[in-house]
Design a protein around this motif. Structure first.
Motif, PDB file in Angstrom:
ATOM      1  N   UNK A   1      -0.140   5.593   5.980  1.00  0.00           N
ATOM      2  CA  UNK A   1      -0.354   5.149   7.350  1.00  0.00           C
ATOM      3  C   UNK A   1       0.556   4.007   7.775  1.00  0.00           C
ATOM      4  N   UNK A   2       0.237   3.450   8.946  1.00  0.00           N
ATOM      5  CA  UNK A   2       1.002   2.342   9.501  1.00  0.00           C
ATOM      6  C   UNK A   2       0.144   1.076   9.533  1.00  0.00           C
ATOM      7  N   UNK A   3       0.650   0.064  10.224  1.00  0.00           N
ATOM      8  CA  UNK A   3      -0.015  -1.242  10.255  1.00  0.00           C
ATOM      9  C   UNK A   3      -1.512  -1.156  10.563  1.00  0.00           C
TER      10      UNK A   3
ATOM     11  N   UNK B   1      -1.151   6.038   0.154  1.00  0.00           N
ATOM     12  CA  UNK B   1      -1.409   5.614   1.529  1.00  0.00           C
ATOM     13  C   UNK B   1      -0.191   5.979   2.377  1.00  0.00           C
TER      14      UNK B   1
ATOM     15  N   UNK C   1       0.831  -1.227   0.000  1.00  0.00           N
ATOM     16  CA  UNK C   1       0.000   0.000   0.000  1.00  0.00           C
ATOM     17  C   UNK C   1       0.855   1.263   0.000  1.00  0.00           C
TER      18      UNK C   1
ATOM     19  N   UNK D   1      -7.928  -0.037   6.218  1.00  0.00           N
ATOM     20  CA  UNK D   1      -8.065   0.108   4.760  1.00  0.00           C
ATOM     21  C   UNK D   1      -8.523  -1.212   4.127  1.00  0.00           C
ATOM     22  N   UNK D   2      -7.917  -2.305   4.547  1.00  0.00           N
ATOM     23  CA  UNK D   2      -8.268  -3.602   3.956  1.00  0.00           C
ATOM     24  C   UNK D   2      -9.703  -4.006   4.331  1.00  0.00           C
TER      25      UNK D   2
ATOM     26  N   UNK E   1       4.521  -4.928   2.848  1.00  0.00           N
ATOM     27  CA  UNK E   1       4.279  -3.900   3.874  1.00  0.00           C
ATOM     28  C   UNK E   1       4.070  -4.472   5.276  1.00  0.00           C
TER      29      UNK E   1
ATOM     30  N   UNK F   1      -3.555   0.346   7.917  1.00  0.00           N
ATOM     31  CA  UNK F   1      -3.614  -0.587   6.796  1.00  0.00           C
ATOM     32  C   UNK F   1      -4.710  -1.628   7.019  1.00  0.00           C
TER      33      UNK F   1
END
Lengths: 302, 302
Positions: B87-89, B85, A76, B95-96, A208, B92
């Motif tokens: 951001x961080x983990x 994107x 991402x 997002x998913x 990622x 994420x």
């Protein structure tokens, strides 16, 4: 004490590339482009009787296909989506006031149907799927595309916008794995002819986050990705100038590409980083192609 | 009753272009690309002794320079900005989940430093400005770039992603206006040699909104823009395949490009719509270049 001039600054000074003020976004000289064209013609002289079709893609691909690719799951941080203003007169006045005040005017931009292509072969798969079942021999496509990766860097070999030339094999597991072996050898032969130091190694994609570490080690264990490395910006950290990838039937399943027997197609690709190879040539043979080794000149300019 | 097959469908059927499912976003065949390369070589044979420099740009340009260009003021509806994107983990995972639920996941994308290039000459101006004052003779640059315009259409001559080849003259009012007159004539000569029906007319850019109507009529009154039109998709509404533009010192002022005497530089450009010219050739001479008129073949393939 002299500070050594970075390779990037040398490229700017020699006007091979032109600085734009954004790392990884450079204008190219006519000379740089000529080296890329010559390399592409050289690359196309390998395997030309095997190719079933040739295509060139624009720098963007359909958003739905980008979503299907799974790229936002795995990478991402690297992806680029294209956004546009979709308002009317009044919204436009607001936008201009926002710009004039030096505020962030981009928040009102809305995603379009276009994502920047992250890897040159992604736009191919849905085109093949749309055609229906593959013929018996599968498909063997030569293609080229601009790609985007959001990773600003002072390493000229890590551009945000760059071109990949690829060969893609779509068919059975056997066809695709044989294809990849052939190209691993051809890749090394090509680098010999270009007189560039190189080595081929198992590699992984930059998955990622925390989950990505597991993906990366799985990819290495299964030897799904190899890279041909050439020192470009640094001798201690050589640059992947080619990659040799076997995707199993992941893309066949994602996009529903079917073999003649109705099972999901396997895919493999060999990718050439065109800017990286041009940079490797300038790095090892100098900024004046007229003074490159006779053998290299012959290979590229005939 | 037979429904006539649209030109776009003919191009798909002949596999000159490949449908991606998004209007204005097409894969190109090797043949289509060859016609474009040949045309570019043909175009570069005109005025080659006058050119001071040649450049090729990637499909994106720096966001600050895009902002300086004023494009969002005049054509906000056509522009594309690149978002990513950041951001961080945890972001994420959100997002998913959003993607899996079929919701709009693109809202969290943030603008990067890159805007898609709307017109091929825009990235040139800040590069020239950064070099300091122009030499006495000004600059005369040949360039090429992919461009983006957010205007999905079934007219194959109106793509969202397409290439422009341009010549740009930067210097005094006299130099730039003389340049534009020369190219208006050369443009017609080139079309004669390619045996394409054409006419040159005063034109205006598609300025946005109500205020844009005034801009457009001002541009026409001052004869700042001419277009060379060729019937491509429609005979009643021919397509601009070249344009001849005089920007006065607008860009010189915006980017602070200075003439040798310290005053803001004037600029003019001639732009060739490469996909449009290729399409015009296919439209008028047929889908098989081997069967094109002898004179046209000679001009392009020598």
């Amino acid at each position: 004490m002299d500070v050594p001039v970075s390779f990037l600054d040398q490229l700017f000074n020699e006007r091979v590339l032109h600085d734009t003020g954004v790392d990884g976004l450079y204008a190219r000289s006519a000379l740089f482009e000529d080296v890329i064209s010559r390399f592409e013609a050289f690359a196309l002289s390998f395997g030309k009787d095997e190719i079933s079709e040739s295509m060139v893609f624009p720098p963007g691909m359909p958003m739905p296909d980008f979503e299907t690719s799974g790229y936002m799951k795995n990478f991402p941080q690297l992806a680029g989506t294209v956004h546009a203003f979709c308002g009317h007169d009044r919204d436009h006045m607001g936008l201009l006031q926002c710009m004039a005040a030096g505020e962030d005017w981009t928040k009102g931009q809305k995603a379009t149907d276009v994502a920047l292509t992250p890897a040159a072969c992604y736009p191919l798969y849905p085109i093949l799927a749309r055609r229906g079942m593959l013929p018996e021999g599968g498909a063997y496509v030569a293609l080229q595309s601009y790609c985007f990766r959001h990773e600003p860097s002072k390493d000229p070999a890590r551009m945000q916008m760059f071109r990949q030339r690829e060969y893609v094999r779509v068919g059975s597991a056997k066809q695709t794995m044989a294809f990849r072996e052939t190209w691993k050898q051809r890749g090394s032969e090509m680098m010999e002819l270009l007189q560039l130091p190189h080595e081929v190694e198992v590699a992984n994609d930059p998955f990622f986050g925390r989950a990505g570490k597991i993906m990366a080690s799985g990819q290495r264990e299964q030897e799904l990705k190899f890279e041909l490395l050439v020192p470009v910006n640094s001798t201690s950290k050589p640059t992947a100038c080619m990659s040799f990838n076997y995707h199993m039937d992941n893309f066949g399943q994602a996009w529903n590409i079917l073999q003649a027997d109705g099972s999901p197609a396997h895919t493999a690709c060999v990718g050439f980083g065109l800017e990286r190879i041009a940079l490797a040539l300038f790095r090892h043979h100098g900024f004046d192609p007229d003074a490159w080794p006779e053998g290299v000149r012959k290979v590229l300019w005939g």
